[in-house]
Each structure stands twice: as C-alpha cells, then as structure tokens.
Scaffold this active site. Structure first.
Site, PDB file in Angstrom:
ATOM      1  N   HIS A   1      34.986  40.414  42.916  1.00  0.00           N
ATOM      2  CA  HIS A   1      36.067  40.733  43.833  1.00  0.00           C
ATOM      3  C   HIS A   1      37.262  39.801  43.591  1.00  0.00           C
ATOM      4  O   HIS A   1      36.846  38.440  43.245  1.00  0.00           O
ATOM      5  CB  HIS A   1      35.572  39.976  45.108  1.00  0.00           C
ATOM      6  CG  HIS A   1      36.584  40.642  46.236  1.00  0.00           C
ATOM      7  ND1 HIS A   1      36.536  41.970  46.831  1.00  0.00           N
ATOM      8  CD2 HIS A   1      37.477  39.889  47.147  1.00  0.00           C
ATOM      9  CE1 HIS A   1      37.436  41.937  47.663  1.00  0.00           C
ATOM     10  NE2 HIS A   1      38.007  40.759  48.038  1.00  0.00           N
TER      11      HIS A   1
ATOM     12  N   SER B   1      41.807  43.750  48.473  1.00  0.00           N
ATOM     13  CA  SER B   1      40.898  43.436  49.438  1.00  0.00           C
ATOM     14  C   SER B   1      41.502  43.510  51.027  1.00  0.00           C
ATOM     15  O   SER B   1      41.490  44.966  51.163  1.00  0.00           O
ATOM     16  CB  SER B   1      40.803  41.636  49.162  1.00  0.00           C
ATOM     17  OG  SER B   1      39.798  41.254  49.937  1.00  0.00           O
TER      18      SER B   1
ATOM     19  N   ASP C   1      30.699  43.035  43.402  1.00  0.00           N
ATOM     20  CA  ASP C   1      31.671  43.048  44.686  1.00  0.00           C
ATOM     21  C   ASP C   1      30.801  43.311  45.740  1.00  0.00           C
ATOM     22  O   ASP C   1      30.516  44.534  46.048  1.00  0.00           O
ATOM     23  CB  ASP C   1      33.041  43.721  44.390  1.00  0.00           C
ATOM     24  CG  ASP C   1      33.906  43.410  45.544  1.00  0.00           C
ATOM     25  OD1 ASP C   1      33.546  42.855  46.259  1.00  0.00           O
ATOM     26  OD2 ASP C   1      35.143  44.064  45.425  1.00  0.00           O
TER      27      ASP C   1
END
Length: 398
Positions: free
Chosen positions: A368, A184, A338
């Site tokens: 995610h 991320s 995501d």
C-alpha cells in the site's frame, strides 16, 4: 548488574518492536522500508496523546508539506474551487490545442494527507511534464474534525467547479480528455464521485477515465482474505484500516469495536453482502483456500446513528449494476501485499460483469502506497517503476 542489563534490554526491545516488520522477500529495500515503517508506527502510537494536547492527527507528517513553487516547465498555484483548496499544475509551454487533464484525489485514510505533500506535488509535476496535462490536485476536510459525508462533498464540490465549461476553457482543457484519479482513500472518493456524476443533471461533461490506485471500497466486511494475509503488513495494518473507517464516520468507539469484531452491519441490511461477497467476486488465486464466513449481524442502533458505512458514497462497491454499467474506462491498480487488495479486485469483477472496460494492474511485489514511494523524497525503486508504468499508461489512453 541486572539494572544495567535491564536498561539495555528495554531500548533494544522498543527498537525491535518499532523497526521489525514481516516484509515478504519479494519486496526489495527491506531496511529502507522498515525505517519508514518504524517512523509511521511511532506516529500511530503517539497520535492519541498529541490529539489530547490539541494537535491534529499525525502532526509530524507536516514535514511533508511543500510550497507551490513554479519552475521553467510548470506553473503551480494554490487556489479555491468552490471554497475547496486545490493545487493546480499548468504547463508553461503554450499549446495550439486543448490539453488533457487529471483531477487527482490524495489518500490518507480520510484523516491525513494533502495535495501539498511532497509526493503528491511531485506526481502533479510529473503528470504535467510527461502527459502535457493540466492537473488539479484537491484537498478535503479531514476526520476526526469532520466526518462523512464532508470529505465526499468537498471533493464533489471541487470537481463540479472544475468540470464547468468556463473553467475548463480558462485552463485550456479538452472536455473529452479528463481523468479522475486517486489513491487509497482518494481511490474510494474517485469511485464515489464518478458514480454520483452519472445522475447529476448539471454536469454535461463525460469523464474519459477513472483511475483507482489501491482503493478502499467497502466497510461492510472486515474479514477478507487480504485482511487476513496482510493483518500486520507494512504501511497499513488491518487495525489501522478499521480505525480509519470508523473515524471516517464517527469518534464513537462503539462503532470501532463493532467493526473490529466484524459485527456492525444490521440484519435488515444483510442483502448488501451480495455486493461484497468475496467468495463469489474474487478470482480463484486470491481465495487461496480461505473459507468464507458470513459476518455476524450487529445492532440496528449503530446503523441508525451512523448510517454512513451503509451509504454507497462511502462504500462504492454497494452500487447497483445499473449504475456500474454506465461508468467510463476504469483503471485499477492493486498490490499483493496490501490489506485493501481485495476491495479493488471485487470492484474489478463487478465492473467487468457489468460490461465496463477495465484495465487492471496487479503489482506482485507491491504494498500500500507504493506510488508515493516512487517520489524523490523516498526514492524506492519499485515505486519509481510503478509511477513510470502508470504515467505511460495514462499518456497512451487519456
């Protein structure tokens, strides 16, 4: 009677609001995921109030912090690398040869997260056990107390410290077998620091692999197909993504409002859109009939006050091909459900066009944060599966 009905209706509506999520049928364990998501949504909504009371963002997530406990397989310590906090995992078993190493950067939207969180602590231990690797999991200062480029500089300072020959020798690391990995926002920092390393005359070590796990890589266009398709997807909704980006640079709501409207990039920077033009960079299957709309230009004053969103250290997709072609073997993991999926896919296209060897894994039933969901704390089956695949790939290639 109507008062009793109203008293019953209100909590039912609140429960439905916080628990319901449009989870695709391809994703398993719907109820478990909805319960986790409801907790996260409550966090999001009470965060402003808690900040007004003097707490940091998402203080309830502090329950995830675990101490550095060593066991029969690994020695775990919290250290400082150039004044940056890191958690180091070293195999206890002696080795006659230098070991591979992973330098890991946690996610959390630059506003939360820690190397001491249970899922990251467990990932470090798994890397030691399955890869026989030395693992350095770094922290960095967070927004809104600290804004860009503080997070980048913290990570880069810790990495440069680790890459010194003296430090690598101290930990028994093979300089030719080093991977920089992160998820991320950590994936963003992985891409950024690897680009920076290329032109650092003091760093002689060549990183073998960079691994970007559902990375967020550009702040110019907030209207990609993955933004549209996953606007209300679990874990990170589009509004959260835009807020994380905005808070990375400033607490000024003017930038947030401009980014929400996708009207924050000034006309004098319009030449940068070629680096993030999804109509030319995304594979056909991910365009799905979406129509590309050139973002409307914003006021120059915003970019002058907060130039960070135009900085390649914050948006690695803005790097020129002359930089990209010098990057090492790259692993990119993207997830279908995501909101930042297309950032990883566009970087994949640009790297391959520049001649970089790229290994891409796309998780069709993924969302995610799926690797963190493989931890014992959450024990999500798809997460376990992806963690095992990821560690297997690292072992074979590092």
């Amino acid at each position: 009677m109507w008062k009793k009905s109203l008293c019953l209706l209100i909590p039912c509506v609140l429960i439905a609001y916080y628990c319901y999520a449009p989870i695709p049928h391809e994703i398993e364990q719907h109820w478990e995921l909805m319960m986790i998501w409801s907790f996260m949504r409550i966090q999001m909504h009470i965060a402003p109030l808690l900040e007004m009371l003097g707490f940091g963002p998402f203080p309830l997530l502090e329950i995830l912090v675990v101490p550095p406990i060593s066991d029969e397989n690994v020695t775990v310590t919290d250290n400082l690398f150039n004044n940056v906090s890191v958690r180091v995992f070293v195999p206890k078993q002696k080795s006659s040869t230098p070991r591979r190493a992973v330098f890991y950067i946690h996610g959390g939207g630059w506003v939360t997260g820690s190397a001491a969180w249970g899922p990251y602590d467990e990932l470090g231990r798994w890397m030691v056990e399955r890869l026989d690797a030395v693992v350095v999991s770094t922290d960095y200062r967070l927004s809104p107390q600290y804004h860009f480029p503080t997070q980048f500089e913290d990570v880069y300072d810790a990495l440069r410290w680790f890459l010194r020959k003296k430090v690598l020798a101290e930990y028994g690391v093979d300089p030719s077998r080093i991977c920089i990995a992160g998820d991320s926002a950590g994936g963003n920092l992985v891409a950024a620091v690897n680009q920076k390393l290329l032109n650092d005359p003091e760093i002689k070590i060549k990183v073998k692999i960079q691994s970007l796990i559902y990375p967020v890589l550009q702040a110019l266009d907030m209207d990609l197909p993955s933004h549209r398709e996953n606007i209300h997807m679990v874990i990170v909704e589009k509004e959260h993504l835009v807020e994380f980006w905005s808070r990375y640079f400033t607490s000024d709501k003017a930038l947030l409002e401009a980014m929400v409207a996708n009207q924050h990039t000034p006309v004098e920077s319009s030449h940068l859109f070629k680096f993030v033009n999804w109509s030319t960079l995304l594979p056909e299957r991910f365009k799905k009939g979406h129509v590309y709309t050139t973002p409307i230009h914003g006021p120059s004053e915003l970019a002058k006050k907060y130039p960070g969103f135009l900085d390649v250290r914050a948006s690695p997709l803005l790097a020129n091909d002359s930089i990209l072609r010098r990057l090492p073997l790259t692993h990119i993991l993207t997830c279908q459900y995501d909101v930042v999926r297309d950032d990883g896919l566009m970087y994949l296209s640009r790297l391959r066009a520049a001649g970089v060897r790229v290994v891409h894994e796309h998780v069709e039933d993924g969302f995610h944060g799926i690797l963190s969901f493989g931890s014992s704390l959450i024990n999500f089956r798809a997460g376990k599966r992806e963690v095992n695949k990821y560690l297997k790939w690292l072992k074979e290639n590092l």
